[in-house]
Design an enzyme around this catalytic site. Structure first.
Site, mmCIF file in Angstrom:
data_model
loop_
_atom_site.group_PDB
_atom_site.id
_atom_site.type_symbol
_atom_site.label_atom_id
_atom_site.label_comp_id
_atom_site.label_asym_id
_atom_site.label_seq_id
_atom_site.Cartn_x
_atom_site.Cartn_y
_atom_site.Cartn_z
ATOM 1 N N GLU A 142 0.847 0.889 8.871
ATOM 2 C CA GLU A 142 1.401 -0.302 8.228
ATOM 3 C C GLU A 142 1.217 -0.091 6.740
ATOM 4 O O GLU A 142 0.097 -0.035 6.243
ATOM 5 C CB GLU A 142 0.665 -1.543 8.747
ATOM 6 C CG GLU A 142 1.334 -2.848 8.348
ATOM 7 C CD GLU A 142 0.652 -3.473 7.160
ATOM 8 O OE1 GLU A 142 1.160 -3.284 6.035
ATOM 9 O OE2 GLU A 142 -0.375 -4.122 7.352
ATOM 10 N N GLU A 162 6.519 -3.008 -3.641
ATOM 11 C CA GLU A 162 5.385 -3.921 -3.563
ATOM 12 C C GLU A 162 4.454 -3.755 -4.763
ATOM 13 O O GLU A 162 4.112 -2.644 -5.146
ATOM 14 C CB GLU A 162 4.596 -3.663 -2.276
ATOM 15 C CG GLU A 162 3.381 -4.558 -2.101
ATOM 16 C CD GLU A 162 2.548 -4.193 -0.887
ATOM 17 O OE1 GLU A 162 1.906 -5.089 -0.323
ATOM 18 O OE2 GLU A 162 2.533 -3.002 -0.510
ATOM 19 N N CYS A 195 -0.857 -8.026 3.104
ATOM 20 C CA CYS A 195 0.343 -7.220 3.337
ATOM 21 C C CYS A 195 1.562 -8.097 3.572
ATOM 22 O O CYS A 195 2.697 -7.622 3.454
ATOM 23 C CB CYS A 195 0.127 -6.268 4.514
ATOM 24 S SG CYS A 195 -0.669 -7.039 5.933
#
Length: 499
Positions: free
Chosen positions: A260, A386, A297
């Site tokens: 992930e 991100e 996240c």
């Protein structure tokens, strides 16, 4: 009390090299650093334990998982206080995270006790079928072997030593080798003690769980390349995760890497919702952006809305919401530095306006907010990357056509959010098929920073959100990563697995 060493197949072993944690105050603690040799011992111990551990019943493994939960609860105060000291996260957050950790262990225990993970199937023999008879066929899911788990920096409990990946692998019948994260080795040490106590209490092979702390990149590489490791669970950065993923794929025997890796988790605000609830959405978004210093996240780092007076008001309302938030301590100096660089890169991108920005001082970070046009967002790849921390980007599109273009241009995401009212439903319908191809979870009129641990949850998505779009790292379905189907053809009852 800290051991400061590595738990390897039931023994606490030291090493020549050491490293220190970086507490928010007080004297640092010293820990033995991981080595390739320790990784080898741990992997061999895991492989030695696999035949006996994988043969345990679901009820026996459920008892083991519940014992781990109980041992963690018995150490709650010590574990959470160490977590606060190492990460700067508030005590309430750490207590909640420990409850989530014990809760998912209990959830997996109930899941495997009921046999819900086995996917048992049986096609009886049809000896008289024409033109050819059918044999007797039975299918069941079986454990794949030793699993490596990498601790996460932002979840020292729920995604680390005894977190979701470890719980799922142990529930499946797979021994686990944990690579402890250097951001919180003390917390990992205490949690490993709890797991070790449960292993001993249940009389299991000591190789069923090991933890190797810290060390150079060579230690992580050694874990994923060890021939006795059969799968890897990872939560972390895109760069680090992709490097480990490539190593797994290049092995003589490639293995699955369930990574992930990151997500900007876009939020689409449709016109009626913006007009009717703009201020409410802005307040909720601001609170979600700064939760845990934005170190989730699922932090919703992108808001996409059609331009106009309501859009301008929304930006100002979000500025007001963020202005009420003081700076927060980030998990590590490295994360704080990456946040400093990420926000500077956004501020220096052509066509991006800074709405809120405060300097990062040490590990203390204040929220930031930027805005840009849909056209500019589409032209600048950096705006879709991100920035790990309390920051958001508002994308003002010209119309719904441009909103669709932004949606189509997104890379894989963990989540996509729709802020809609009933009058927006017709405009929303064409967006949903696009978002289904982009994310593992689509939510309506909420914020994605809360991830429920349950049967239906999907925490994963197309690359780069995760390296396996068909998997989840949260919820009972995550056990599927560590089992594989085996079909038994005409197998005598006496020779079939007990399940």
């Amino acid at each position: 009390m800290l051991n400061g060493t590595h738990l390897v197949a039931g023994e606490w072993l030291g090493s020549d090299e050491t490293f220190e944690n970086t507490p928010i105050d007080g004297k640092p603690d010293r820990f033995a650093a991981g080595t390739v040799e320790l990784v080898d011992l741990a992997a061999r111990g895991a492989a030695a334990s696999f035949p006996s551990y994988s043969a345990t019943t679901g009820k026996e493994r459920a008892t083991f998982l519940r014992k781990i939960s109980a041992e963690l609860e018995a150490r709650r105060e010590e574990i959470t206080q160490m977590g606060v000291r190492e990460t700067g996260l508030p005590l309430g957050r750490l207590n909640g995270e420990l409850s989530r950790t014990t809760g998912q262990l209990e959830l997996f225990a109930a899941h495997i006790e009921a046999g819900a993970h086995l996917d048992l199937r049986h096609d009886p023999a049809l000896p008289d079928r024409q033109p050819l008879p059918r044999p007797d066929l039975k299918l069941v899911q079986r454990a794949i072997g030793p699993v490596a788990v990498f601790g996460a920096s932002n979840f020292p409990l729920a995604f680390s030593t005894a977190g979701g990946d470890t719980a799922a692998a142990l529930a499946a019948g797979c021994p686990v080798v944990v690579k402890g994260h250097s951001a919180h080795p003390g917390t990992a040490d205490l949690v490993a003690q709890a797991v070790a106590a449960a292993v001993t209490a249940q009389g299991l092979h000591p190789g069923v769980f090991s933890q190797v702390q810290g060390g150079s990149r060579a230690v992580g590489q050694a874990i994923v390349q060890h021939p006795l490791i059969k799968a890897v669970g990872f939560t972390g950065s895109l760069v680090g995760g992709r490097a480990l993923f490539d190593l797994c794929a290049s092995r003589p025997e490639p293995i699955p890497f369930f990574g992930e890796l990151g997500s900007v988790n876009p939020m689409f605000i449709l016109p009626e919702a913006l007009e009717n609830r703009g201020a409410e959405i802005a307040a909720g978004w601001g609170a979600s952006l700064v939760m845990g210093a934005g170190q989730f996240c699922t932090n919703p780092g992108l808001a996409i809305l059609v331009g106009g007076p309501q859009a301008e008001t929304f930006v100002q309302d979000t500025v007001g919401a963020l202005a009420q938030t003081a700076s927060q301590t980030m998990l590590t100096d490295g994360i704080a530095e990456a946040f400093r660089k990420g926000t500077a890169d956004l501020a220096n991108t052509v066509g991006v306006d800074t709405a809120v920005s405060e300097p990062v001082v040490g590990r203390e970070a204040a929220p930031s907010l930027f805005r840009t046009s849909g056209k500019n967002w589409l032209a600048n790849e950096i705006l879709g990357e991100e920035v790990f921390g309390p920051t958001g980007v508002v994308v003002i599109v010209e119309d719904m056509v441009e909103m669709h273009k932004v949606a189509n241009a997104l890379r894989g995401q963990l989540t996509c959010t729709l802020q809609i009212d009933a009058q927006d439903y017709e405009l929303t319908k064409p967006l949903i098929p696009i978002l289904e191809q982009k994310a593992g979870r689509i939510l309506v009129n909420g914020f994605p920073t809360g991830v429920e641990v349950c049967d239906s949850m999907v925490h994963g998505g197309p690359y780069p959100a995760s390296t396996n779009f068909g998997a989840t790292s949260v919820g009972t379905m995550s056990i599927r990563r560590f089992v594989r189907p085996v079909c038994y053809q005409n197998m005598p009852e006496e020779l079939l697995p007990a399940v």
